[in-house]
Design a protein around this motif. Sequence first.
Motif, PDB file in Angstrom:
ATOM      1  N   ARG A  23       6.286  -6.867  -5.077  1.00  0.00           N
ATOM      2  CA  ARG A  23       7.779  -7.410  -4.673  1.00  0.00           C
ATOM      3  C   ARG A  23       8.539  -7.507  -5.842  1.00  0.00           C
ATOM      4  O   ARG A  23       9.537  -6.902  -5.761  1.00  0.00           O
ATOM      5  CB  ARG A  23       7.693  -9.495  -4.631  1.00  0.00           C
ATOM      6  N   MET A  24       8.515  -8.140  -7.256  1.00  0.00           N
ATOM      7  CA  MET A  24       8.844  -7.606  -8.871  1.00  0.00           C
ATOM      8  C   MET A  24       9.198  -5.826  -8.674  1.00  0.00           C
ATOM      9  O   MET A  24       9.797  -5.892  -9.436  1.00  0.00           O
ATOM     10  CB  MET A  24       8.081  -7.769  -9.540  1.00  0.00           C
ATOM     11  N   TYR A  25       8.416  -5.158  -8.672  1.00  0.00           N
ATOM     12  CA  TYR A  25       7.995  -3.439  -8.682  1.00  0.00           C
ATOM     13  C   TYR A  25       8.570  -2.656  -7.809  1.00  0.00           C
ATOM     14  O   TYR A  25       8.487  -1.887  -7.941  1.00  0.00           O
ATOM     15  CB  TYR A  25       6.555  -3.635  -9.524  1.00  0.00           C
ATOM     16  N   ALA A  26       8.567  -3.234  -6.139  1.00  0.00           N
ATOM     17  CA  ALA A  26       8.768  -2.110  -5.337  1.00  0.00           C
ATOM     18  C   ALA A  26       9.932  -1.432  -5.564  1.00  0.00           C
ATOM     19  O   ALA A  26       9.864  -0.129  -5.128  1.00  0.00           O
ATOM     20  CB  ALA A  26       9.307  -3.286  -4.216  1.00  0.00           C
ATOM     21  N   LEU A  38       6.728  12.157  -6.323  1.00  0.00           N
ATOM     22  CA  LEU A  38       5.170  11.275  -7.049  1.00  0.00           C
ATOM     23  C   LEU A  38       5.176  10.589  -6.300  1.00  0.00           C
ATOM     24  O   LEU A  38       5.770  10.029  -6.093  1.00  0.00           O
ATOM     25  CB  LEU A  38       4.620  11.928  -7.961  1.00  0.00           C
ATOM     26  N   PRO A  39       3.940  10.527  -5.614  1.00  0.00           N
ATOM     27  CA  PRO A  39       3.703   8.943  -5.074  1.00  0.00           C
ATOM     28  C   PRO A  39       3.368   8.007  -5.990  1.00  0.00           C
ATOM     29  O   PRO A  39       2.508   8.917  -7.160  1.00  0.00           O
ATOM     30  CB  PRO A  39       2.369   9.159  -3.783  1.00  0.00           C
ATOM     31  N   VAL A  40       3.782   6.835  -6.269  1.00  0.00           N
ATOM     32  CA  VAL A  40       2.782   5.492  -6.844  1.00  0.00           C
ATOM     33  C   VAL A  40       2.373   5.091  -6.447  1.00  0.00           C
ATOM     34  O   VAL A  40       2.054   3.995  -5.364  1.00  0.00           O
ATOM     35  CB  VAL A  40       4.129   5.417  -7.531  1.00  0.00           C
ATOM     36  N   LEU A  41       0.956   5.053  -7.013  1.00  0.00           N
ATOM     37  CA  LEU A  41       0.139   3.817  -6.742  1.00  0.00           C
ATOM     38  C   LEU A  41      -0.094   2.945  -6.947  1.00  0.00           C
ATOM     39  O   LEU A  41      -0.443   2.521  -8.685  1.00  0.00           O
ATOM     40  CB  LEU A  41      -1.136   4.204  -6.900  1.00  0.00           C
ATOM     41  N   PHE A  42       0.405   1.813  -6.724  1.00  0.00           N
ATOM     42  CA  PHE A  42       0.690   0.613  -7.687  1.00  0.00           C
ATOM     43  C   PHE A  42      -0.142  -0.683  -7.498  1.00  0.00           C
ATOM     44  O   PHE A  42      -1.645  -0.993  -7.189  1.00  0.00           O
ATOM     45  CB  PHE A  42       2.069  -0.596  -7.292  1.00  0.00           C
ATOM     46  N   VAL A  43      -1.103  -0.731  -8.986  1.00  0.00           N
ATOM     47  CA  VAL A  43      -1.949  -1.159  -9.432  1.00  0.00           C
ATOM     48  C   VAL A  43      -1.935  -3.360  -9.255  1.00  0.00           C
ATOM     49  O   VAL A  43      -1.391  -3.509 -10.488  1.00  0.00           O
ATOM     50  CB  VAL A  43      -3.233  -1.347  -9.982  1.00  0.00           C
ATOM     51  N   ASP A  44      -2.385  -3.659  -8.126  1.00  0.00           N
ATOM     52  CA  ASP A  44      -2.121  -5.414  -8.152  1.00  0.00           C
ATOM     53  C   ASP A  44      -3.399  -5.596  -8.901  1.00  0.00           C
ATOM     54  O   ASP A  44      -3.812  -6.459  -8.240  1.00  0.00           O
ATOM     55  CB  ASP A  44      -1.789  -6.006  -6.422  1.00  0.00           C
TER      56      ASP A  44
END
Length: 190
Positions: A23-26, A38-44
């Motif tokens: 939520r903070m980084y969307a 490029l797609p960004v894969l967010f690592v939670d």
Amino acid sequence: SEDLTQGVVLYFHGGGYTTGDMRMYAGPCAHLSISCQLPVLFVDYSLSPESVFPASVSEAVSAYRWPLGSQNVPCSKITVMGDSAGGGMTLLMLQALPPLGLPQPSCAVPISPWTDLSMEGETRQTMEIFEAMIPLRTFNKECVQLVTSGKTPPKDPSISPQYGNFDGLCPLFFIVGQNEVLLSDCFAPQ
């Protein structure tokens, strides 16, 4: 499902290893994706105190393995990024790859990385007057206590990548301001 074989950015969030989520980084990750095309894969990754460090480093390595394995993305098409504690996580993950026999990504971009949990870097004191976001004297010490559970020395390379091995790592591009408290975290310890 997006074709990741053209490249991907793996992103680790900041938050002192104790806070931070999608939520903070969307918004920032969406902007990064558009800018890089490029797609960004967010690592939670798991956070302290619920998760015992270095469990989150293992999760970071697993996140890196995913595009390599199941998506057939060559390591030369993977960029790893992270800010603050996520910048530290970026470096911890890179340092964990050689013993596992995994290839390095094309490059990594630690942004104002938190790499020294001992917080002994010179700019921790000299730049504190410029720090507007974080009450350093309390927040970072509380984070270190939660991350280490008081059992791991803060200079241990398993939690402070500044004291780890940088030999054989991919090219690194550090982004940090000249007046930041984390500036000294971007240089080899004295």
